[in-house]
Design an enzyme around this catalytic site. Structure first.
Site, PDB file in Angstrom:
ATOM      1  N   SER A 228      -7.458  -3.847  -1.494  1.00 22.60           N
ATOM      2  CA  SER A 228      -6.494  -4.576  -2.172  1.00 22.60           C
ATOM      3  C   SER A 228      -7.153  -4.866  -3.339  1.00 22.60           C
ATOM      4  CB  SER A 228      -5.636  -5.555  -1.512  1.00 22.60           C
ATOM      5  OG  SER A 228      -4.363  -6.104  -2.598  1.00 22.60           O
ATOM      6  N   ASP A 301       2.324   2.823   1.226  1.00 23.23           N
ATOM      7  CA  ASP A 301       1.790   1.543   0.437  1.00 23.23           C
ATOM      8  C   ASP A 301       1.948   1.852  -0.965  1.00 23.23           C
ATOM      9  OD1 ASP A 301       0.550  -0.521  -0.498  1.00 23.23           O
ATOM     10  OD2 ASP A 301      -1.161  -0.117   0.398  1.00 23.23           O
ATOM     11  N   HIS A 338       0.927  -2.408   3.569  1.00 25.82           N
ATOM     12  CA  HIS A 338      -0.503  -2.665   2.840  1.00 25.82           C
ATOM     13  C   HIS A 338      -1.289  -3.545   3.650  1.00 25.82           C
ATOM     14  CE1 HIS A 338      -2.680  -3.288  -0.684  1.00 25.82           C
ATOM     15  NE2 HIS A 338      -2.503  -4.929  -0.659  1.00 25.82           N
TER      16      HIS A 338
END
Length: 414
Positions: A228, A301, A338
């Site tokens: 991320s 995602d 995610h």
């Protein structure tokens, strides 16, 4: 008795490490996913996950925003015994931001005795031990970057403005435009901070340079990983190391006298990475010698598709689809799509675009429920089970309970 590895062991990764780190840009290894590359991705993905697992989320603690474990026993603390046998953590990394960022980026303590003000522990640098180097086939220097505190809520809150990458490339960076938020987290310092008098960039580059110099004469690799936000930082960091010669030992760089000395390989494994820059940055990234990046993207995602306009992907891509897993709730939701542990579950079991999901590496499915309720009920694993014992409360000799949720750092832990 040694605990089983969750990344499938080493297999033939020592003999094949150059290939697995992108020497040929992973040609022929992604479809179907090569078993040794699968093991490699899981090993480095676990090192990124460790930065989540060690992070102190407790706002009432004076230690909020830093690691719960000291460097000396870091991998033991996050329950990665195979990593503890192969690597030692040499430096923790801290980040702040001079640009406004969402609350999901910075954990703030409400304690009057708080130790970390307006900055957070964001990752670490580790290096292979002698035993680890022998097993891995080279001396591996790893930089692992942590992602955001709360998944996805920052996507709508963070502006997408791009700025020149002059902080990385000087005036040459005018055409290499990158995301202002990612660059700010990487390059900002705060003279009043206890942990960020130097930027995350300065911290990591000085440590990488120190280790490359220390092990001059050996074959060294530099591996950068993150998830991320951490994947965006890993992208900037890997580029910075290779583009500015931090993968070259100081004495070799001096001996080159104006010519380009060949540095060690720099490889980034980026999980669920948002896009980092525009077309100029992509051009500079992909023309930098001895630099490779592999992005792992889950089908549902949204983060790997953010920002959607004017930004470009860099590196090669491995596509996975955790919605095909028979172990996970269907269809899942944006947090589980995610989540890094769910990503690693996907890496362990993906069989390509046309194949059914099957675990090629027997990674424990209970791990996907560390933070969320991702696993089907029949597996009997409670959601959000990764929490400190008694939330860090310890009964002292006088019978009173006290919050003791951070190990003291040893001065000689280098």
């Amino acid at each position: 008795m040694a605990m089983a590895s969750q990344h499938g062991g080493l297999g033939n990764t020592a003999e094949r490490w150059r290939e697995l780190h992108g020497e040929d840009n992973w040609d022929g290894l992604l479809h179907p996913l090569d078993l040794d590359l699968r093991r490699t991705l899981l090993r480095y993905g676990e090192m990124a996950q460790a930065a989540y697992d060690a992070f102190n989320h407790e706002p009432l603690s004076p230690h909020a925003g830093i690691s719960r474990f000291a460097r000396r026993r870091f991998f033991d603390g996050v329950q990665l015994p195979a990593h503890a046998a192969a690597y030692r953590v040499t430096r923790f990394l801290y980040a702040t931001s001079s640009a406004a960022v969402p609350e999901a980026f910075i954990q703030r303590s409400v304690s009057r005795e708080r130790r970390c003000r307006e900055s957070n522990w964001i990752g670490y640098v580790a290096v292979a031990t002698d035993e680890g180097a022998a097993a891995l086939g080279r001396r591996d220097v790893v930089v692992a970057w942590r992602g955001t505190l709360r998944a996805l809520e920052w996507v709508d809150d963070l502006e997408c403005a791009m700025v020149p990458a002059r902080g990385l490339l000087g005036e040459e960076g005018s055409a290499a435009m990158v995301h202002r938020g990612w660059l700010s987290m990487y390059t900002s310092s705060d003279p009043a901070s206890s942990h960020n008098k130097d930027s995350a960039r300065d911290q990591v580059l000085s440590e990488v340079r120190r280790l490359v110099d220390m092990y001059e004469g050996e074959e060294v690799s530099i591996t950068v990983t993150g998830h991320s936000l951490g994947a965006a930082l890993a992208t900037l960091n890997a580029f910075d190391i290779a583009a500015n010669g931090y993968n070259v030992a100081t004495t070799r760089a001096a001996a080159a006298e104006g010519t380009t000395a060949a540095g060690c390989r720099v490889t980034a494994f980026a999980f669920a990475s948002p896009r980092v820059g525009g077309s100029g940055f992509r051009k500079r990234f992909e023309s930098t010698p001895r630099l490779r990046l592999l992005r792992v993207c889950n089908a549902r995602d949204v983060v790997p598709r953010y920002p959607a306009v004017f930004y470009h992907d860099v590196g090669a891509e491995l596509a996975i689809n955790t919605a095909r897993s028979p172990y996970l709730r269907s269809p899942g939701h944006e947090q589980t799509w995610h989540n890094l542990e769910c990503y690693l579950h996907g890496v362990a079991g993906t069989q390509g675009a046309a194949g059914a999901f099957q675990l090629a590496v027997e990674r424990d499915v209970a791990l996907v429920n560390k933070a969320y309720d991702a696993l089907r009920d029949e597996h009997g694993v409670p959601p959000g089970w990764w929490v400190p014992w008694n939330r860090g409360m310890v009964r002292a000799a006088d019978g009173r309970w006290r919050l003791m949720d951070c190990e003291e750092e040893d001065d000689d832990a280098e």
